[in-house]
Design a protein around this motif. Structure first.
Motif, short mmCIF file in Angstrom:
data_model
loop_
_atom_site.label_atom_id
_atom_site.label_comp_id
_atom_site.label_asym_id
_atom_site.label_seq_id
_atom_site.Cartn_x
_atom_site.Cartn_y
_atom_site.Cartn_z
N VAL A 345 16.26 -3.32 8.67
CA VAL A 345 15.19 -2.76 7.87
C VAL A 345 14.93 -1.32 8.34
CG1 VAL A 345 12.80 -3.01 7.12
CG2 VAL A 345 14.18 -5.05 7.59
N THR A 346 15.20 -0.36 7.45
CA THR A 346 14.95 1.04 7.78
C THR A 346 13.65 1.54 7.19
OG1 THR A 346 16.28 1.72 5.86
CG2 THR A 346 17.40 1.55 7.99
N GLY A 347 13.03 0.76 6.32
CA GLY A 347 11.76 1.15 5.75
C GLY A 347 11.08 -0.05 5.11
N ALA A 348 9.76 -0.16 5.29
CA ALA A 348 8.99 -1.27 4.71
C ALA A 348 7.56 -0.80 4.51
CB ALA A 348 9.04 -2.50 5.62
N GLY A 349 7.17 -0.64 3.24
CA GLY A 349 5.83 -0.19 2.95
C GLY A 349 5.75 0.42 1.57
N ARG A 350 4.71 1.27 1.37
CA ARG A 350 4.50 1.91 0.08
C ARG A 350 5.49 3.05 -0.08
NH1 ARG A 350 0.73 0.11 -3.98
NH2 ARG A 350 0.89 1.70 -5.61
N MET A 351 6.19 3.09 -1.22
CA MET A 351 7.20 4.12 -1.47
C MET A 351 7.02 4.70 -2.87
SD MET A 351 10.63 2.47 0.25
CE MET A 351 10.60 1.80 1.91
N GLY A 352 5.94 5.44 -3.11
CA GLY A 352 5.72 6.14 -4.36
C GLY A 352 5.74 5.23 -5.57
N GLY A 353 6.53 5.61 -6.58
CA GLY A 353 6.61 4.83 -7.80
C GLY A 353 7.22 3.47 -7.61
N CYS A 354 7.91 3.24 -6.48
CA CYS A 354 8.50 1.92 -6.20
C CYS A 354 7.43 0.93 -5.73
CB CYS A 354 9.58 2.04 -5.13
SG CYS A 354 11.23 2.25 -5.80
N GLY A 355 6.23 1.41 -5.47
CA GLY A 355 5.21 0.50 -4.96
C GLY A 355 5.58 0.00 -3.58
N TYR A 356 5.24 -1.23 -3.29
CA TYR A 356 5.62 -1.82 -2.02
C TYR A 356 7.12 -2.12 -2.07
CZ TYR A 356 0.69 -2.33 -0.88
OH TYR A 356 -0.62 -2.07 -0.62
N ALA A 357 7.87 -1.59 -1.10
CA ALA A 357 9.33 -1.71 -1.15
C ALA A 357 9.88 -1.89 0.26
CB ALA A 357 9.95 -0.48 -1.81
N VAL A 358 11.13 -2.36 0.31
CA VAL A 358 11.86 -2.55 1.56
C VAL A 358 13.22 -1.89 1.41
CG1 VAL A 358 12.99 -4.22 3.08
CG2 VAL A 358 10.69 -4.68 2.23
N ARG A 359 13.63 -1.12 2.42
CA ARG A 359 14.94 -0.47 2.41
C ARG A 359 15.76 -1.02 3.57
NH1 ARG A 359 13.18 4.30 2.21
NH2 ARG A 359 13.21 4.72 4.47
N LEU A 360 17.00 -1.43 3.27
CA LEU A 360 17.91 -2.01 4.27
C LEU A 360 19.14 -1.14 4.42
CD1 LEU A 360 17.87 -5.80 3.24
CD2 LEU A 360 16.38 -4.64 4.87
N ARG A 361 19.67 -1.08 5.64
CA ARG A 361 20.94 -0.41 5.91
C ARG A 361 21.96 -1.45 6.36
NH1 ARG A 361 20.99 5.31 8.33
NH2 ARG A 361 20.56 5.53 6.11
N HIS A 362 23.10 -1.42 5.69
CA HIS A 362 24.18 -2.36 5.97
C HIS A 362 25.38 -1.61 6.53
CE1 HIS A 362 21.72 -4.96 3.39
NE2 HIS A 362 21.72 -3.98 2.51
N GLY A 363 26.43 -2.34 6.85
CA GLY A 363 27.66 -1.71 7.32
C GLY A 363 28.35 -0.94 6.21
N GLY A 364 29.22 0.02 6.59
CA GLY A 364 29.98 0.77 5.60
C GLY A 364 29.15 1.80 4.88
N ALA A 365 28.13 2.38 5.51
CA ALA A 365 27.28 3.42 4.93
C ALA A 365 26.62 2.96 3.64
CB ALA A 365 28.09 4.70 4.68
#
Length: 473
Positions: A345-365
């Motif tokens: 998890v590289t981000g978890a919270g309020r993200m503008g127009g996305c509202g509450y969102a979660v960003r994940l980083r996986h292998g292979g960029a």
């Protein structure tokens, strides 16, 4: 006499017939004149005229009632026995209490009728040896409660015994009547040798493994592990050899406890062998080369149909055309959202127009983002596994209703999530690979059916069961 009597059925109307009719009426009148009366004659009774006795005779026609099922008269006491004003209480009460799921150990003892003070002492004694919360639900506790000191007082504990663990039995007794409770440990010798089951594949791999003695749960885990390596229907043939090793515990008292699958192998003529061993804290299977189980393709982040796809579109709120950099999944409010594959998890919270969102980083960029959540279930920096719940569908941000907006980025550039087929495989290296191969070689030395042998004898076998005593005054 023959002239006075006549057959009234013949010569009707003749003088002789009338003479016979007169004789009939005359004899009838004489009989009625000398009749003693019309009251019924009663014989002397052969049994007493008591209503209860007559009822008992009547019940003899019904077998259960004849045996005294309703009144117990046939087995009742004689007339010289006087009934007691109140029945005496049993001096000892033997019972079995079962620990239910979510039930407290002390609560269970009190519910069985034990003295609350004794229940607290027993819980303290048992808790000093094993964690009371770790005792498995369904554990049976044998209790013997003594006589009440007073009519309204609870029964004191005489003895208690339970199987606290697979390798330990506990007993609580009183050293002397009315004295302190004493805990007695009774360790049970356990053979932890893994169980190895080998055999020839017949028409059905599952049936062949079950017939060889493998538990059903182990066979199911074995088939699931092999599915990622070979096509069982096409590549596996009758005559191949299956090899299953699972953790297995066998107590000296005879109980057996199969555990999780440790090794899954297949030997085939002319083709590569399959050797998979469970390794690491996460319990994943790795091949003998150190390559982990394959996870082929991404899973859907939410259960629901795709509403809007990747590409240019007219924004339903802003009202002008712009790039839609993801997929919209239609789903109800509160539907779980899962990670499409392993990541951080590289981000978890309020993200503008996305509202509450979660960003994940996986292998292979590769990065993924999940928008418009109603609630987030992970924190930034947390590692998540494929299929783990990371949040729940909502309608926060620029959204017209509950749905999931799912985005994917490769090297920072947005890509169509529907066009990506992502494969991840963990790999061991260095010292970890060496330890893995050493463990694999050691576990493959287990003989088939080893856990079914006799328990190993201790170096100095004691003459009786080992006992350890704890006392709580």
């Amino acid at each position: 006499m023959s002239q006075l009597t006549h057959d009234l059925g013949s010569d009707i109307g003749s003088r002789r017939w009338f003479r016979g009719l007169a004789t009939f009426f005359g004899m009838t009148a004489g009989a009625l004149a000398f009749w003693p009366g019309f009251a019924p004659l009663e014989a002397a009774p052969l049994m007493p005229s008591d209503a209860d006795v007559r009822g008992e005779y009547r019940r003899q026609a019904i077998a259960p009632l004849a045996l005294g099922a309703d009144t117990g008269r046939r087995i009742g006491p004689g007339t010289l026995v006087r009934p007691l004003a109140s029945a005496p209480e049993r001096p000892r009460l033997e019972m079995v209490a079962t620990l239910g799921r979510g039930d407290g150990f002390e609560t269970m003892l009190r519910r069985a009728g034990m003295d609350p003070a004794d229940a607290r002492q027993v819980t303290a004694l048992v808790g000093g040896t094993v964690a009371v919360g770790e005792i498995e639900p369904g554990t049976r506790v044998d209790l013997v409660l003594g006589r009440r000191p007073a009519v309204s007082a609870p029964r004191p504990l005489d003895t208690l015994s339970l199987r606290a663990r697979f390798d330990l039995e506990l007993a609580v007794t009183r050293a002397t009547p009315g004295g302190p409770l004493v805990l007695e440990r009774k360790p049970i010798r356990v053979d932890d040798t893994p169980l190895r089951v080998r055999g020839i594949v017949g028409e059905s791999l599952y049936r062949s493994a079950r017939a060889a003695g493998a538990p059903a749960s182990a066979v199911q885990a074995y088939l699931k592990a092999l599915t990622d390596q070979i096509d069982l229907e096409r590549e596996l043939r009758p005559g191949d050899t299956f090899d299953i090793i699972l953790s297995h515990r066998r107590a000296a008292t005879g109980e057996r406890l199969p555990g999780q699958l440790l090794y899954a192998g297949v030997e085939r003529d002319g083709q590569r062998k399959v050797q998979l061993m469970r390794w690491g804290r996460e319990g994943r299977f790795f091949e003998a080369s150190g390559i982990g189980e394959q996870k082929d393709g991404l899973i859907a982040p939410v259960a629901g149909p795709v509403g809007s796809r990747f590409g240019m579109r007219r924004h339903p709120i802003l009202g002008y055309r712009r790039m839609h950099a993801g997929l919209d999944y239609r789903a109800r409010h509160g539907t779980p959202i899962v990670a499409v594959t392993d990541g951080q998890v590289t981000g978890a919270g309020r993200m503008g127009g996305c509202g509450y969102a979660v960003r994940l980083r996986h292998g292979g960029a590769l990065d993924t983002r999940y928008c418009h959540m109603s609630r987030i279930a992970v924190d930034a920096g947390q590692n998540v596994r494929r299929g783990q719940v990371i949040g729940y569908v909502g309608s926060t941000g620029l959204s017209t209703g509950p749905h999931l907006h799912y985005e994917m980025y490769r090297g920072g550039r947005a890509v169509d999530p529907a066009s990506v087929r992502y494969v991840t495989r963990a790999m061991l290296s260095g010292e970890q690979l060496a330890r893995f191969r050493a463990t694999l070689a050691r576990i493959r030395e287990v003989e088939a059916g080893a856990a079914f042998g006799s328990l190993p004898k201790p170096a100095a076998a004691p003459s009786g069961p080992r006992r350890e005593i704890d006392r709580l005054d």
